[in-house]
Design a protein around this motif. Sequence first.
Motif, PDB file in Angstrom:
ATOM      1  N   LEU A 189       0.822  -1.222   0.000  1.00 13.14           N
ATOM      2  CA  LEU A 189       0.000   0.000   0.000  1.00 13.14           C
ATOM      3  C   LEU A 189       0.849   1.263   0.000  1.00 13.14           C
ATOM      4  O   LEU A 189       0.573   2.197  -0.763  1.00 13.14           O
ATOM      5  N   LEU A 240       0.816   3.526  -3.263  1.00 12.12           N
ATOM      6  CA  LEU A 240       0.190   4.855  -3.208  1.00 12.12           C
ATOM      7  C   LEU A 240       1.194   5.967  -3.483  1.00 12.12           C
ATOM      8  O   LEU A 240       0.910   6.901  -4.233  1.00 12.12           O
ATOM      9  N   GLY A 261       2.188   6.021  -7.169  1.00 13.20           N
ATOM     10  CA  GLY A 261       1.098   6.191  -8.119  1.00 13.20           C
ATOM     11  C   GLY A 261       0.693   4.916  -8.837  1.00 13.20           C
ATOM     12  O   GLY A 261      -0.111   4.959  -9.771  1.00 13.20           O
ATOM     13  N   ILE A 312      -0.975   2.564  -7.405  1.00 13.85           N
ATOM     14  CA  ILE A 312      -2.366   2.504  -6.968  1.00 13.85           C
ATOM     15  C   ILE A 312      -2.905   3.914  -7.180  1.00 13.85           C
ATOM     16  O   ILE A 312      -2.482   4.855  -6.509  1.00 13.85           O
ATOM     17  N   PRO A 313      -3.799   4.084  -8.163  1.00  9.10           N
ATOM     18  CA  PRO A 313      -4.286   5.443  -8.464  1.00  9.10           C
ATOM     19  C   PRO A 313      -4.919   6.093  -7.233  1.00  9.10           C
ATOM     20  O   PRO A 313      -5.665   5.459  -6.490  1.00  9.10           O
ATOM     21  N   ASN A 314      -4.557   7.347  -7.030  1.00  7.96           N
ATOM     22  CA  ASN A 314      -5.119   8.110  -5.919  1.00  7.96           C
ATOM     23  C   ASN A 314      -5.152   9.579  -6.299  1.00  7.96           C
ATOM     24  O   ASN A 314      -4.414  10.020  -7.187  1.00  7.96           O
ATOM     25  N   PRO A 315      -6.006  10.368  -5.648  1.00 11.73           N
ATOM     26  CA  PRO A 315      -6.160  11.772  -6.035  1.00 11.73           C
ATOM     27  C   PRO A 315      -5.004  12.674  -5.591  1.00 11.73           C
ATOM     28  O   PRO A 315      -4.888  13.793  -6.063  1.00 11.73           O
ATOM     29  N   LEU A 316      -4.126  12.188  -4.731  1.00 10.44           N
ATOM     30  CA  LEU A 316      -3.055  13.025  -4.203  1.00 10.44           C
ATOM     31  C   LEU A 316      -1.787  13.003  -5.037  1.00 10.44           C
ATOM     32  O   LEU A 316      -0.919  13.849  -4.873  1.00 10.44           O
ATOM     33  N   TYR A 317      -1.670  12.029  -5.922  1.00  8.08           N
ATOM     34  CA  TYR A 317      -0.426  11.869  -6.655  1.00  8.08           C
ATOM     35  C   TYR A 317      -0.715  11.477  -8.099  1.00  8.08           C
ATOM     36  O   TYR A 317      -1.456  10.529  -8.354  1.00  8.08           O
ATOM     37  N   ARG A 319       1.102  10.222 -11.495  1.00  4.54           N
ATOM     38  CA  ARG A 319       2.333   9.622 -12.009  1.00  4.54           C
ATOM     39  C   ARG A 319       2.603  10.165 -13.410  1.00  4.54           C
ATOM     40  O   ARG A 319       1.725  10.164 -14.269  1.00  4.54           O
TER      41      ARG A 319
END
Length: 158
Positions: free
Chosen positions: A29, A33, A36, A38-43, A45
Amino acid sequence: MTERGTLRSIQSDRRAMGWGTAAAAGVFLLFGLVTGLIPNPLYVRMVPRTPVDYLFLTLTALLAGVYAAQRLATEVADPELEDDGANNEDRLAVGGLVGGFLAVGCPVCNVALLALFGSSALMTYFDPLRPALGALSVLILAGLIYVRHRRSCPACAR
Protein backbone atom coordinates in the motif's frame (compact mmCIF):
# COMPACT_ATOMS: atom_id res chain seq x y z
CA MET A 1 8.92 -30.59 23.23
CA THR A 2 6.31 -30.16 25.93
CA GLU A 3 2.69 -29.30 25.29
CA ARG A 4 3.27 -25.84 26.71
CA GLY A 5 6.32 -25.33 24.46
CA THR A 6 4.32 -26.42 21.43
CA LEU A 7 1.53 -23.97 22.27
CA ARG A 8 4.05 -21.15 22.68
CA SER A 9 5.63 -22.08 19.32
CA ILE A 10 2.24 -22.05 17.57
CA GLN A 11 1.37 -18.69 19.12
CA SER A 12 4.72 -17.19 18.09
CA ASP A 13 4.31 -18.59 14.56
CA ARG A 14 0.85 -17.01 14.32
CA ARG A 15 2.24 -13.75 15.63
CA ALA A 16 5.08 -13.87 13.09
CA MET A 17 2.64 -14.65 10.27
CA GLY A 18 0.41 -11.76 11.35
CA TRP A 19 3.30 -9.30 11.40
CA GLY A 20 4.59 -10.64 8.09
CA THR A 21 1.17 -10.21 6.49
CA ALA A 22 0.90 -6.70 7.91
CA ALA A 23 4.38 -5.83 6.63
CA ALA A 24 3.59 -7.13 3.14
CA ALA A 25 0.29 -5.26 2.99
CA GLY A 26 1.92 -2.11 4.38
CA VAL A 27 4.77 -2.16 1.86
CA PHE A 28 2.35 -2.82 -1.00
CA LEU A 29 0.00 0.00 0.00
CA LEU A 30 2.70 2.51 0.92
CA PHE A 31 4.85 1.94 -2.17
CA GLY A 32 1.79 1.63 -4.40
CA LEU A 33 0.19 4.85 -3.21
CA VAL A 34 3.38 6.91 -3.04
CA THR A 35 4.52 5.85 -6.52
CA GLY A 36 1.10 6.19 -8.12
CA LEU A 37 0.79 2.52 -9.04
CA ILE A 38 -2.37 2.50 -6.97
CA PRO A 39 -4.29 5.44 -8.46
CA ASN A 40 -5.12 8.11 -5.92
CA PRO A 41 -6.16 11.77 -6.04
CA LEU A 42 -3.06 13.02 -4.20
CA TYR A 43 -0.43 11.87 -6.65
CA VAL A 44 -0.27 11.88 -10.44
CA ARG A 45 2.33 9.62 -12.01
CA MET A 46 4.20 11.18 -14.95
CA VAL A 47 5.58 7.91 -16.37
CA PRO A 48 3.13 5.26 -17.59
CA ARG A 49 2.51 2.26 -15.36
CA THR A 50 3.79 -1.04 -16.72
CA PRO A 51 3.15 -4.67 -15.76
CA VAL A 52 6.80 -4.90 -14.68
CA ASP A 53 6.18 -2.12 -12.13
CA TYR A 54 3.31 -4.10 -10.63
CA LEU A 55 5.40 -7.29 -10.68
CA PHE A 56 8.24 -5.68 -8.71
CA LEU A 57 5.81 -3.97 -6.35
CA THR A 58 4.13 -7.31 -5.57
CA LEU A 59 7.39 -9.27 -5.25
CA THR A 60 9.00 -6.63 -3.05
CA ALA A 61 5.98 -6.51 -0.76
CA LEU A 62 5.71 -10.32 -0.52
CA LEU A 63 9.40 -10.77 0.18
CA ALA A 64 9.35 -7.98 2.77
CA GLY A 65 6.49 -9.77 4.51
CA VAL A 66 8.26 -13.14 4.41
CA TYR A 67 11.47 -11.55 5.73
CA ALA A 68 9.59 -9.84 8.59
CA ALA A 69 7.76 -13.05 9.53
CA GLN A 70 10.93 -15.12 9.32
CA ARG A 71 12.89 -12.59 11.36
CA LEU A 72 10.30 -12.53 14.11
CA ALA A 73 9.80 -16.32 14.13
CA THR A 74 13.53 -17.09 14.40
CA GLU A 75 14.01 -14.36 17.00
CA VAL A 76 11.29 -15.86 19.20
CA ALA A 77 12.28 -19.49 18.58
CA ASP A 78 16.00 -19.09 19.26
CA PRO A 79 17.20 -15.68 20.49
CA GLU A 80 20.83 -16.84 20.22
CA LEU A 81 20.47 -17.01 16.43
CA GLU A 82 20.14 -13.25 16.40
CA ASP A 83 23.64 -11.84 16.57
CA ASP A 84 25.47 -8.92 15.01
CA GLY A 85 24.86 -10.49 11.61
CA ALA A 86 21.19 -9.65 12.01
CA ASN A 87 22.01 -5.93 11.88
CA ASN A 88 23.80 -6.44 8.57
CA GLU A 89 20.88 -8.48 7.28
CA ASP A 90 18.47 -5.75 8.30
CA ARG A 91 20.59 -3.20 6.45
CA LEU A 92 20.52 -5.36 3.33
CA ALA A 93 16.75 -5.77 3.71
CA VAL A 94 16.33 -1.99 3.91
CA GLY A 95 18.57 -1.67 0.86
CA GLY A 96 16.39 -4.18 -0.97
CA LEU A 97 13.29 -2.21 -0.02
CA VAL A 98 14.82 1.10 -1.14
CA GLY A 99 15.86 -0.52 -4.42
CA GLY A 100 12.36 -1.90 -4.84
CA PHE A 101 10.86 1.52 -4.18
CA LEU A 102 13.15 3.20 -6.71
CA ALA A 103 12.41 0.43 -9.23
CA VAL A 104 8.65 1.00 -9.14
CA GLY A 105 8.70 4.76 -8.63
CA CYS A 106 8.27 7.38 -11.28
CA PRO A 107 11.80 8.71 -11.93
CA VAL A 108 10.59 12.16 -12.92
CA CYS A 109 8.38 12.44 -9.83
CA ASN A 110 11.17 11.64 -7.35
CA VAL A 111 12.15 15.10 -6.12
CA ALA A 112 15.55 14.04 -4.76
CA LEU A 113 16.59 12.32 -7.99
CA LEU A 114 15.15 15.13 -10.07
CA ALA A 115 17.13 17.75 -8.12
CA LEU A 116 20.35 15.76 -8.43
CA PHE A 117 20.19 14.69 -12.06
CA GLY A 118 17.45 16.53 -13.97
CA SER A 119 14.52 15.02 -15.84
CA SER A 120 16.26 14.33 -19.15
CA ALA A 121 19.13 12.47 -17.47
CA LEU A 122 16.68 10.43 -15.39
CA MET A 123 14.60 9.42 -18.38
CA THR A 124 17.68 8.69 -20.50
CA TYR A 125 19.82 6.81 -17.99
CA PHE A 126 17.82 5.83 -14.90
CA ASP A 127 14.45 4.81 -16.37
CA PRO A 128 15.91 1.99 -18.51
CA LEU A 129 17.75 0.65 -15.44
CA ARG A 130 14.65 0.42 -13.23
CA PRO A 131 13.87 -3.22 -14.17
CA ALA A 132 17.45 -4.24 -13.35
CA LEU A 133 17.21 -2.38 -10.04
CA GLY A 134 13.94 -4.17 -9.30
CA ALA A 135 15.47 -7.55 -10.10
CA LEU A 136 18.47 -6.77 -7.89
CA SER A 137 16.25 -5.76 -4.97
CA VAL A 138 14.17 -8.94 -5.34
CA LEU A 139 17.38 -11.03 -5.45
CA ILE A 140 18.70 -9.32 -2.32
CA LEU A 141 15.49 -9.95 -0.38
CA ALA A 142 15.12 -13.53 -1.63
CA GLY A 143 18.78 -14.22 -0.86
CA LEU A 144 18.39 -12.93 2.68
CA ILE A 145 15.37 -15.16 3.23
CA TYR A 146 17.26 -18.15 1.85
CA VAL A 147 20.35 -17.53 4.00
CA ARG A 148 18.29 -17.03 7.16
CA HIS A 149 16.34 -20.20 6.43
CA ARG A 150 19.49 -22.27 5.92
CA ARG A 151 21.00 -20.91 9.13
CA SER A 152 17.91 -21.45 11.28
CA CYS A 153 17.11 -24.95 9.96
CA PRO A 154 19.94 -27.37 10.84
CA ALA A 155 18.36 -30.19 8.79
CA CYS A 156 18.23 -27.89 5.74
CA ALA A 157 21.93 -27.05 5.90
CA ARG A 158 23.00 -30.60 4.97
